[in-house]
Design an enzyme around this catalytic site. Structure first.
Site, mmCIF file in Angstrom:
data_model
loop_
_atom_site.group_PDB
_atom_site.id
_atom_site.type_symbol
_atom_site.label_atom_id
_atom_site.label_comp_id
_atom_site.label_asym_id
_atom_site.label_seq_id
_atom_site.Cartn_x
_atom_site.Cartn_y
_atom_site.Cartn_z
ATOM 1 N N THR A 15 0.810 -1.215 0.000
ATOM 2 C CA THR A 15 0.000 0.000 0.000
ATOM 3 C C THR A 15 0.846 1.270 0.000
ATOM 4 O OG1 THR A 15 -1.818 -1.116 1.143
ATOM 5 C CG2 THR A 15 -1.761 1.282 1.301
ATOM 6 N N ASP A 92 -0.606 -6.571 4.926
ATOM 7 C CA ASP A 92 -1.365 -7.802 5.156
ATOM 8 C C ASP A 92 -0.489 -8.934 5.662
ATOM 9 O OD1 ASP A 92 -3.830 -6.779 4.550
ATOM 10 O OD2 ASP A 92 -3.849 -7.479 2.478
#
Length: 327
Positions: A15, A92
């Protein structure tokens, strides 16, 4: 601890550097220029070089081959003279990679710090630049050798951190698990950061009310070389299910390494507390003490990936190698 003066930055995607596409946020190149602009604007005096680990990925797509590629790039950079590493990674699977690298880089004489972000760089009020700049500043001030995770102003142990939240900036934490295992002495050369590894077929299986022996046999019959069994509490499970216990015993008998972690976020597996736990451990399970799932997976991968036999892997798994099991 020495201040890092020659930093290697390894960008894997995630991200922190994503850009908007027609399908949503996706990993994007060109992050080196954006990072240089931020450091220059703040007058950060530091020699650093940047490398993209291609292909850039969303960390939801993380695999063992990516861990091996990270390890190779880091070792190459350190052998070329870099005295610190900053690894940019998606959130994640950030804790999984931090733990795995902790075991793949045992004995590395320089610090490795992983960081990422919950929002992409450039987002108003986002955490990307604070996390990246905070990690850089920590390295400039001096971080002990080993693998660490920097997030939301905190420097965490790479083999103890877990992601606890899916949206908040304080997404990562080290929960207070009991860590009382015996520390390993000098590691054999075959387990240090110079050791190349191979991918390993591993599995993680949580126990749950109603789990059947057929579930366990199906997984163990798929060719796995190691299984992490996530037990209840301090290491209990359905000890009255003889078929399930026999499935574990048979797998252990044919060389599968079986280890037991606790499902509890602050849990600790301890053999002999409950009869239900004792019967489960008697199938060949190695208690993981206070290790997290991430640490157990990374450790098992590093041991079996180095080519250790079942007995050797069980021996080293039961000992603390880098702070994952002992305070």
């Amino acid at each position: 601890m020495k201040a890092v003066k020659n930093l290697f930055v390894l960008y894997t995607g995630g991200t922190i550097g994503m850009l908007q596409t027609a399908e949503g946020l996706a990993p994007a190149g060109g992050f080196e220029a954006r990072m240089r602009e931020q450091l220059d604007a703040r007058g950060v005096a530091l020699d650093w070089r940047f490398e993209e680990l291609l292909p850039l990925i969303d960390s939801a797509n993380m695999r063992q081959v990516n861990w091996l590629a990270m390890r190779d790039a880091i070792v190459t950079a350190v052998e070329a003279g870099c005295d610190g590493v900053l690894l940019l990674h998606g959130t994640d699977t950030l804790a999984y990679s931090a733990a795995a690298l902790g075991f793949l880089l045992l004995g590395l004489p320089v610090p490795v710090v992983l960081t990422g972000a919950m929002l992409p760089a450039g987002s108003e009020g986002g955490d990307a630049w604070p996390n990246l700049l905070g990690a850089v500043e920590a390295l400039r001030q001096g971080v002990a050798p080993g693998v660490h995770l920097y997030f939301n102003g905190q420097l965490l142990h790479g083999a103890r951190a877990s992601k606890l939240r899916s949206e908040a900036f304080d997404a990562f934490a080290e929960l207070p698990r009991p860590r009382e295992a015996k520390r390993a002495g000098n590691l054999p050369a075959g387990l240090d950061y110079r050791t190349p590894r191979q991918p390993v077929n591993l599995a993680v299986l949580p126990l749950f009310p109603g789990i059947e022996a057929g579930h366990v046999r199906g997984l163990l019959g798929s060719g796995v070389k190691g299984l992490i069994l996530e037990c209840y509490g301090s290491g209990t499970g359905p000890a009255d299910d003889q078929a399930l216990l026999e499935a574990l015993r048979e797998a252990h008998g044919r060389g599968v390494v079986l280890v037991a972690t606790s499902q509890c976020p602050a849990g600790h597996v301890q053999a002999g507390v409950y009869a239900a736990g004792s019967q489960l451990m008697a199938t060949g399970l190695v208690p993981a003490g206070g290790m997290t799932r991430e640490a157990a997976l990374g450790k098992l991968f590093a041991l079996l990936g180095a080519g250790l036999c079942q007995e050797e892997a069980e021996h080293w798994f039961a000992l603390d190698l880098c702070g994952e099991m002992a305070d």
